[in-house]
Design a protein around this motif. Structure first.
Motif, short mmCIF file in Angstrom:
data_model
loop_
_atom_site.label_atom_id
_atom_site.label_comp_id
_atom_site.label_asym_id
_atom_site.label_seq_id
_atom_site.Cartn_x
_atom_site.Cartn_y
_atom_site.Cartn_z
N LYS A 306 30.99 85.75 61.39
CA LYS A 306 31.63 84.45 61.21
C LYS A 306 30.53 83.43 60.90
O LYS A 306 29.38 83.62 61.27
CB LYS A 306 32.39 84.05 62.47
CG LYS A 306 33.62 84.90 62.73
CD LYS A 306 34.14 84.76 64.15
CE LYS A 306 33.29 85.52 65.14
NZ LYS A 306 33.88 85.58 66.49
N TYR A 307 30.89 82.37 60.18
CA TYR A 307 29.89 81.38 59.85
C TYR A 307 30.50 79.98 59.80
O TYR A 307 31.71 79.81 59.66
CB TYR A 307 29.20 81.72 58.52
CG TYR A 307 30.04 81.58 57.27
CD1 TYR A 307 29.94 80.45 56.45
CD2 TYR A 307 30.92 82.59 56.87
CE1 TYR A 307 30.69 80.32 55.29
CE2 TYR A 307 31.67 82.46 55.71
CZ TYR A 307 31.56 81.33 54.93
OH TYR A 307 32.30 81.20 53.79
N LYS A 407 17.58 80.41 67.52
CA LYS A 407 18.91 80.33 68.12
C LYS A 407 19.74 81.59 67.86
O LYS A 407 20.89 81.68 68.30
CB LYS A 407 19.66 79.13 67.54
CG LYS A 407 19.02 77.79 67.85
CD LYS A 407 19.22 77.40 69.31
CE LYS A 407 18.69 76.01 69.58
NZ LYS A 407 19.00 75.56 70.95
N GLY A 408 19.18 82.57 67.14
CA GLY A 408 19.93 83.79 66.85
C GLY A 408 20.99 83.63 65.79
O GLY A 408 22.02 84.32 65.81
N VAL A 409 20.75 82.74 64.83
CA VAL A 409 21.71 82.43 63.78
C VAL A 409 21.06 82.70 62.42
O VAL A 409 19.88 82.43 62.23
CB VAL A 409 22.17 80.96 63.87
CG1 VAL A 409 23.04 80.58 62.68
CG2 VAL A 409 22.93 80.73 65.18
N GLU A 410 21.85 83.23 61.47
CA GLU A 410 21.36 83.48 60.12
C GLU A 410 21.75 82.33 59.19
O GLU A 410 22.86 81.80 59.28
CB GLU A 410 21.94 84.78 59.55
CG GLU A 410 21.50 86.04 60.26
CD GLU A 410 21.99 87.29 59.55
OE1 GLU A 410 22.19 87.22 58.31
OE2 GLU A 410 22.20 88.31 60.21
N ILE A 411 20.84 81.96 58.31
CA ILE A 411 21.16 81.00 57.25
C ILE A 411 21.75 81.76 56.07
O ILE A 411 21.26 82.82 55.68
CB ILE A 411 19.91 80.22 56.82
CG1 ILE A 411 19.39 79.38 57.98
CG2 ILE A 411 20.20 79.34 55.61
CD1 ILE A 411 20.37 78.33 58.48
N ILE A 412 22.82 81.20 55.51
CA ILE A 412 23.43 81.75 54.31
C ILE A 412 23.05 80.85 53.14
O ILE A 412 23.31 79.64 53.16
CB ILE A 412 24.96 81.84 54.44
CG1 ILE A 412 25.33 82.76 55.62
CG2 ILE A 412 25.59 82.35 53.15
CD1 ILE A 412 26.81 82.77 55.95
N MET A 413 22.44 81.42 52.13
CA MET A 413 21.98 80.66 50.98
C MET A 413 23.16 80.32 50.07
O MET A 413 24.21 80.97 50.12
CB MET A 413 20.95 81.49 50.21
CG MET A 413 20.22 80.73 49.13
SD MET A 413 19.24 79.35 49.74
CE MET A 413 17.74 80.20 50.27
N TYR A 438 12.30 84.73 53.75
CA TYR A 438 12.81 84.06 54.94
C TYR A 438 13.79 84.92 55.75
O TYR A 438 14.33 84.46 56.75
CB TYR A 438 13.49 82.75 54.55
CG TYR A 438 12.52 81.65 54.19
CD1 TYR A 438 11.78 81.00 55.18
CD2 TYR A 438 12.34 81.26 52.87
CE1 TYR A 438 10.90 79.98 54.86
CE2 TYR A 438 11.45 80.25 52.54
CZ TYR A 438 10.73 79.61 53.54
OH TYR A 438 9.84 78.62 53.21
N GLY A 439 14.04 86.16 55.29
CA GLY A 439 14.98 87.02 56.02
C GLY A 439 16.41 86.57 55.89
O GLY A 439 17.23 86.77 56.79
N ILE A 440 16.74 85.94 54.74
CA ILE A 440 18.11 85.50 54.47
C ILE A 440 18.79 86.59 53.65
O ILE A 440 18.34 86.93 52.56
CB ILE A 440 18.11 84.17 53.69
CG1 ILE A 440 17.42 83.08 54.53
CG2 ILE A 440 19.53 83.76 53.32
CD1 ILE A 440 17.24 81.76 53.79
N HIS A 441 19.91 87.12 54.17
CA HIS A 441 20.50 88.31 53.57
C HIS A 441 21.84 88.08 52.89
O HIS A 441 22.44 89.03 52.39
CB HIS A 441 20.66 89.40 54.63
CG HIS A 441 19.35 89.94 55.14
ND1 HIS A 441 18.50 90.67 54.35
CD2 HIS A 441 18.75 89.80 56.35
CE1 HIS A 441 17.43 91.02 55.05
NE2 HIS A 441 17.55 90.49 56.26
N SER A 442 22.33 86.84 52.86
CA SER A 442 23.62 86.58 52.22
C SER A 442 23.52 85.32 51.38
O SER A 442 22.87 84.34 51.78
CB SER A 442 24.72 86.39 53.27
OG SER A 442 24.85 87.52 54.10
#
Length: 704
Positions: A306-307, A407-413, A438-442
């Protein structure tokens, strides 16, 4: 398996695997669906389809109009290769279920011209218990090398004036409201004066796919295509008098052909769902099964989630995508356009990160972070406008990513291309490399506007190849694609499972700014049985502030709050946005709990009831936890029914938390009326469900 052969006038040419015929047939494994194919006296190939001995598709011819070569549709002899049966089970890396049964009978018909060029074309049929797929294969051959297809003439000759749920065969967008008419009353060109979008082109009385139909006796059909690769998207031209559909490929103003290929190659599958009821349409795996197995292997770097994000506030007008200043002599300068409402600031994104971290939401989408937004709207030449690696001065990507990881959250580009495809293609390596750093996967990609280069359309071969190349390139950088303004999904998520979701419909944002009243209550009960049959939808549910009068008094979301919760289960995507503003969620912690709890990756899916355009109820079992979640939505009519909970696991008690419409709930008059109830249930339990007008119910079943 049944297959019959009727041989040519005493000519019996037996090869090891094939024989020459003028008529043959193959059935589904359960023998309910039968496909028969024939040659006319002129050597034209046609097929028919029966369902439970009733004709569904009558005499339907196929053929190809070629540029610079004779038409390829007659004078054939046919050889039928020995049929095969496939019965296998494969696993989705993510999806609506874990195990997928792929069970069909297949037969291949080799067609060859008797005289002159003796060109060859094969037709392959796969017949499942819930539908049919067929495609054309062009083998390597001396007299057919480069193939320029001016039109594909594949017919679907229907035997009834079906109730049809359709959008026009627009070559540029799918963002139309559905019409519900008889097949004989389809008028796609009536949409032309109603569209005010950045791009639209409706050249014929044709419909886009999936197009779903309901017959008088309850037979449900849906026409679509699968495995759309290096080909043009297919619309279906409608003959309202003869009740006939015919393939009409999306073209280009730059060429007098629609598809350019070199032999050997094959077309996408033409697919027909055939079921007794509406729920079986959703439960079908026909489209993904017609695609090739996973080519990427392990993609554990992508996690369904979820985002939240900087998105809805911009559609409301609270903030903007652009920075509001201009670059002058290498410096950002206030030239009188500064408005101070830029949404993608470090501070604002941190708000979303903090909220997501507290509420079991693993991603944050950031739109408007990169330079170029001041210059793209209204510009005919948009090449070179956007930069996919350079941030605005008030957005610190290093700090945002550091904070999100903490915070254990991923950034979505976000990559809005403005449909300037050459700019995006040139920058993709740098843009995806930045994400990998940056380890951004989506990434959410966008293609608003008329396609550049000029003359191309969103759904033609040029863009099909662009979309697919983008997915393949992204995979090399461990990036998953959520495409907006896309080509329609055709099941390629099986082959390239970094194809996670896409738009391809009239989405939630139309409720915020369209001038036609937004999406009516019937919209999503149609979408579930039409667009959703093609694949996952990034619809962006979860709007709590239904009326949002402080921003746009003339607009609203046309559902109840309970339905917004139910959409997390009903409208499938491995990524689901909590789309509303942080302050609206913080003010409503009780309904927010369902969004915190609901899953996004499923082990099983059960469609409990439904009718196209009216209502639908879906239950899904979460992978890992074994918890179940249920969503039910209705159109503008209220509904009452009883649900059996026999889908729940045996010998197991659950705590059911029910988020339901209040007694006075109504999508327009009182959309926020919500009751929450908690009870204990098991598989022998029954629930009475009451849905308000435009309403819904959402239920979490958590194991005790």
């Amino acid at each position: 398996m049944k297959i019959k052969f009727i041989f040519l006038l005493g000519l019996l040419t037996l090869v090891i695997t094939s024989c020459e015929v003028e008529s043959a047939g193959v059935t589904s494994p359960n023998e309910n669906i039968s496909v028969n194919f024939h040659l006319s006296p002129e050597g034209r190939f046609f097929y028919t389809i029966h369902y439970k001995e009733r004709a569904i598709i009558d005499t339907s011819y196929v053929g190809f109009e070629l540029k610079g070569a004779p038409v390829l549709d007659n004078g054939f002899v046919a050889r039928v290769k020995r049929p095969i049966e496939v019965n296998e089970t494969w696993q989705m890396l993510w999806g609506e279920q874990l195990n997928v049964l792929n069970y069909y009978n297949e037969v291949e018909i080799e067609l060859e011209e008797k005289f002159d060029l003796q060109r060859k074309m094969n037709v392959v049929f796969r017949v499942y218990n819930d539908g049919v797929g067929f495609r054309f294969e062009f083998p390597e051959q001396p007299n057919l090398k480069e193939v320029l297809i001016a039109e594909e003439h594949t017919e679907f000759n229907l035997t009834e004036d079906y109730k049809t749920f359709w959008i026009p065969g627009d070559w540029d967008i799918y963002e139309h409201l559905y019409s519900t008419t008889k097949l004989s009353n389809i008028d796609a060109k009536s949409y032309i004066p109603k569209t005010n979008l950045a791009q639209s082109y409706i050249p014929e009385n044709a419909v886009n796919t999936p197009v779903t139909m309901v017959g008088k006796d309850g037979v449900h059909l849906s026409f679509h295509e699968a495995a759309l690769v290096d080909y043009s998207g297919m619309t279906l031209k409608v003959d309202t008098v003869n009740l006939n559909l015919k393939s009409h490929l999306v073209g280009s103003r730059n060429n007098d052909y629609k598809v350019k290929r070199t032999t050997p190659f094959y077309t996408p599958w033409r697919s027909i769902h055939i079921t007794d009821n509406a729920p079986s349409l959703i439960e079908s795996n026909l489209i993904v099964n017609l695609n090739e197995p996973n080519k990427l292997g392990d993609i554990s770097w992508f996690t369904p989630m979820k985002y939240t994000g900087v998105w809805w506030e911009m559609h409301l007008g609270k903030s903007s995508w652009d920075y509001g200043m201009e670059m002058v002599n290498g410096k950002w300068t206030d030239t009188g356009k500064a408005h101070g409402r830029h949404g993608a600031t470090t501070e604002n994104v941190k708000r979303f990160i903090d909220f997501s971290a507290k509420n079991n939401i693993k991603g944050v989408l950031v739109e408007g972070w990169n330079t170029g937004w001041e210059r793209w709207i209204g510009f005919e030449d948009r090449e070179g406008v956007f930069d996919f690696v350079t941030t605005y001065p008030d957005y610190d990507l290093d700090e945002v990513v550091r904070y999100a990881k903490e915070k254990g959250v991923e950034i979505i580009m976000h990559h809005e291309t403005s449909a300037a495809t050459e700019t995006y293609s040139k920058q993709q390596d740098a843009a995806f490399a930045l994400m990998k750093k940056y380890g951004i996967h989506s990434v959410k990609t966008g293609y608003v506007g008329k396609i550049l280069p000029k003359g191309e359309y969103h759904h033609g071969q040029y863009m099909v190849n662009h979309y697919n190349r983008t997915v393949e390139k992204a995979a090399k950088y461990e990036v998953a694609i959520n495409a907006h303004e896309p080509i329609k999904p055709t099941g390629l998520r099986r082959t390239y499972p970094n194809t996670i979701s896409r738009e391809g419909l009239r989405g939630q944002e139309f409720n915020a700014w369209s001038g036609d009243g937004g999406n009516p209550p019937e919209h999503l009960p149609i979408v579930a049985f039409a667009r959703m049959l093609a694949g996952p939808i990034d619809f962006t549910p979860g709007i709590f502030n239904i009326k949002f009068d402080e921003y746009r008094k003339e607009n609203q979301v046309n559902t109840t709050l309970a339905q917004q919760l139910a959409l997390y289960v009903v409208i499938y995507s491995p990524i689901q946005m909590a789309a509303d503003l942080v302050e609206h969620y913080e003010a409503n912690p009780e309904p927010l709990q369902f969004i915190k709890d609901v899953g996004v990756n499923w082990e099983q899916t059960k469609v409990l009831n439904g009718e196209v355009g009216d209502y639908v109820t879906i239950a899904r079992k979460e992978r890992g936890t074994g918890n179940w979640f249920l969503g039910s939505i209705t159109d503008e009519n209220k509904r009452s029914f009883e649900l059996n909970l026999d889908f729940l696991d045996g010998n197991q008690e659950y705590t059911a938390t029910i988020y339901k419409d209040g007694k006075d709930a109504h999508w327009d008059k009182k959309p926020l009326s919500l009751d929450i109830e908690t009870i204990k249930v098991n598989k022998d339990s029954k629930l009475a469900v009451n849905l308000a007008e435009g309403g819904g119910v959402a239920i979490s079943f958590v194991k005790l």
